[in-house]
Design an enzyme around this catalytic site. Structure first.
Site, mmCIF file in Angstrom:
data_model
loop_
_atom_site.group_PDB
_atom_site.id
_atom_site.type_symbol
_atom_site.label_atom_id
_atom_site.label_comp_id
_atom_site.label_asym_id
_atom_site.label_seq_id
_atom_site.Cartn_x
_atom_site.Cartn_y
_atom_site.Cartn_z
ATOM 1 N N CYS A 54 39.682 -36.552 13.617
ATOM 2 C CA CYS A 54 38.374 -37.220 13.567
ATOM 3 C C CYS A 54 37.587 -36.897 12.308
ATOM 4 C CB CYS A 54 37.541 -36.807 14.770
ATOM 5 S SG CYS A 54 37.264 -35.036 14.772
ATOM 6 N N CYS A 87 39.776 -31.686 20.097
ATOM 7 C CA CYS A 87 38.546 -31.035 19.631
ATOM 8 C C CYS A 87 38.614 -29.525 19.846
ATOM 9 C CB CYS A 87 37.343 -31.570 20.382
ATOM 10 S SG CYS A 87 37.286 -33.354 20.444
HETATM 11 FE FE1 FES Z 1 35.969 -34.465 16.301
HETATM 12 FE FE2 FES Z 1 35.796 -33.775 18.763
HETATM 13 S S1 FES Z 1 35.727 -35.782 17.994
HETATM 14 S S2 FES Z 1 36.126 -32.494 17.077
#
Ligand code: FES
Length: 124
Positions: free
Chosen positions: A35, A104
């Site tokens: 992400c 995450c």
């Molecule tokens: Fe990036 Fe959770 S969406 S660390």
């Protein structure tokens, strides 16, 4: 909408050990390739025991909750014990994370390990 455990929500709303340590004994910074989020971890170590730990996370709620949890798990442990804290431990301590958010939780343990490895490198 993923369903979060009470513990995740608690650590997200009231994260522990947020901040920065000036001149830390160990510092780690990791990015999440999935992400693009970023996490920084600072540790103060005395006689190989983690006496203080702080983090800064530029990431989602799960990243904040897992960093908060990993700091609680690591505080007071020896650096070698803290190196054994796994991504799975963190997720389990939080009573689980939704599957789409497991990536995450990787960030928190990785940042902790990076800070400890930095400490070990400096010590040599
Ligand atoms: Fe990036 Fe959770 S969406 S660390």
């Amino acid at each position: 909408m993923p369903v979060y455990s009470k513990k995740v929500m608690d650590h997200f709303m009231n994260p522990r050990n947020v901040g920065v340590i000036e001149n830390p004994d160990g510092y780690g910074k990791v990015g999440n390739p999935v992400c693009g989020d970023l996490m920084e971890m600072y540790i103060r170590v005395e006689k190989d025991i983690i006496k203080d730990i702080k983090f800064k996370t530029f990431g989602c709620g799960s990243a904040i909750a897992t960093s908060s949890m990993v700091t609680e798990l690591a505080l007071g442990k020896t650096v070698d014990e803290a190196l054994e804290i796994t991504r799975k431990d963190v997720a389990e301590e939080l009573d689980g994370l939704p599957p789409q958010k497991m990536h995450c939780s990787n960030l928190a343990a990785d940042a902790l390990h990076a800070a400890i490895n930095d400490y070990k490198k400096k010590k040599k």
